[in-house]
Design a protein around this motif. Structure first.
Motif: not given
Ligand code: SF4
Length: 264
Positions: A135, A137-139, A171, A176-177, A179, A195, A197
């Motif tokens: 995990y 924080e944002d994905g 996804e 969840s994306c 990252q 990264e 995207s």
């Protein structure tokens, strides 16, 4: 029946559609590159067990925990490989475990990735494997352990296809994306972060769209000549680089069977 795609398949197609045709449509086997695979496999299994079976109610595991996991998977290695593996794990522990407070429980450890993609009315089944998913924080972060002796990266376009395929599958499964894809080079202790995207997803859809078009219309799988021809396993059959290519072995899989499997 869905047509199976994987990161390796998309990367092969991107390198050369004709090599893809030889490998995946005709089913010609490429010779394997095994090298020091036994040590790499034992390291992967050890790290999978160490993360999967640790009691996360306790603080960080001691280095003896990694050593005891190593004992279970290093039995078939030579004494020098056992020693080398232990040294690699000791470095790994110092770099990635010792400073954590506490160690985070991964979302998943060593498993299969599956997903689904529909392009041009054809269904594709995404398949692949991962070493670890953490995990952020944002994905999500996908971790891939590498046991090569030096950092070797694929061309950016091929990495984007791998990321894009995992992006779609994760996804769908976790909502969840993705990252980042992180490559952990176990022998050198380096971590390369790539990264992710949604543009990688679009690249996958474009390449899968091309494959779907060829499957539907029985189009030519064109040869892309270049540096890749030097190490191509199918060079001897390839009229693009050989004046007198060898005839294909008679036991190749007929591509018509694949067309039938797709019901097109
Ligand atoms: S030799 Fe080159 S052009 Fe021929 S199949 Fe292999 S990669 Fe493609």
């Amino acid at each position: 029946m869905a047509y199976q795609i994987s990161a390796t398949k998309l990367q092969t197609y991107h390198r050369c559609p004709q090599a893809y045709y030889f490998r995946y449509e005709l089913g010609l086997k490429a010779p394997g590159f095994f090298g020091n695979a036994a040590l790499g496999t034992a390291l992967h299994q050890t790290l999978a067990k160490a993360y999967r079976d640790w009691d996360y109610l306790k603080p960080i595991p001691p280095d003896t925990w990694f050593n005891s996991c190593w004992q279970q998977y290093s039995g078939n290695l030579s004494p020098s490989q056992v020693e080398e593996g232990l040294e690699i794990l000791t470095n790994y522990y110092q770099q990635f475990i010792a400073g954590e407070t506490p160690i985070a429980r991964p979302l998943a450890v060593e498993g299969k990735i599956q997903g689904r993609l529909v392009v041009n009315e054809l269904e594709f089944k995404i398949s692949g494997r991962y070493d670890r998913i953490d995990y952020l924080e944002d994905g999500l972060e996908l971790i891939d352990y590498k046991s090569s002796k030096e950092v070797k990266l694929l061309p950016e376009e091929e990495i984007d296809l791998q990321i894009g395929l995992y992006y779609i599958a994760l996804e769908q499964k976790y909502h969840s994306c993705l990252q980042q894809l992180s490559l952990l080079y176990l022998r050198t202790g380096e971590k390369v972060v790539l990264e992710a995207s949604s543009s990688c997803q679009q690249k996958v859809e474009a390449v899968v769209g091309e494959i779907a078009w060829k499957l539907r219309n029985d189009e030519l799988w064109e040869a892309h000549t270049g540096e890749q021809c030097e190490i191509c396993s199918y060079k001897r059959y390839c009229a693009a680089v050989e004046d007198n290519p060898e005839p294909l072995p008679c036991n190749t899989r007929a591509s018509e069977q694949i067309q039938l499997a797709l019901n097109i």
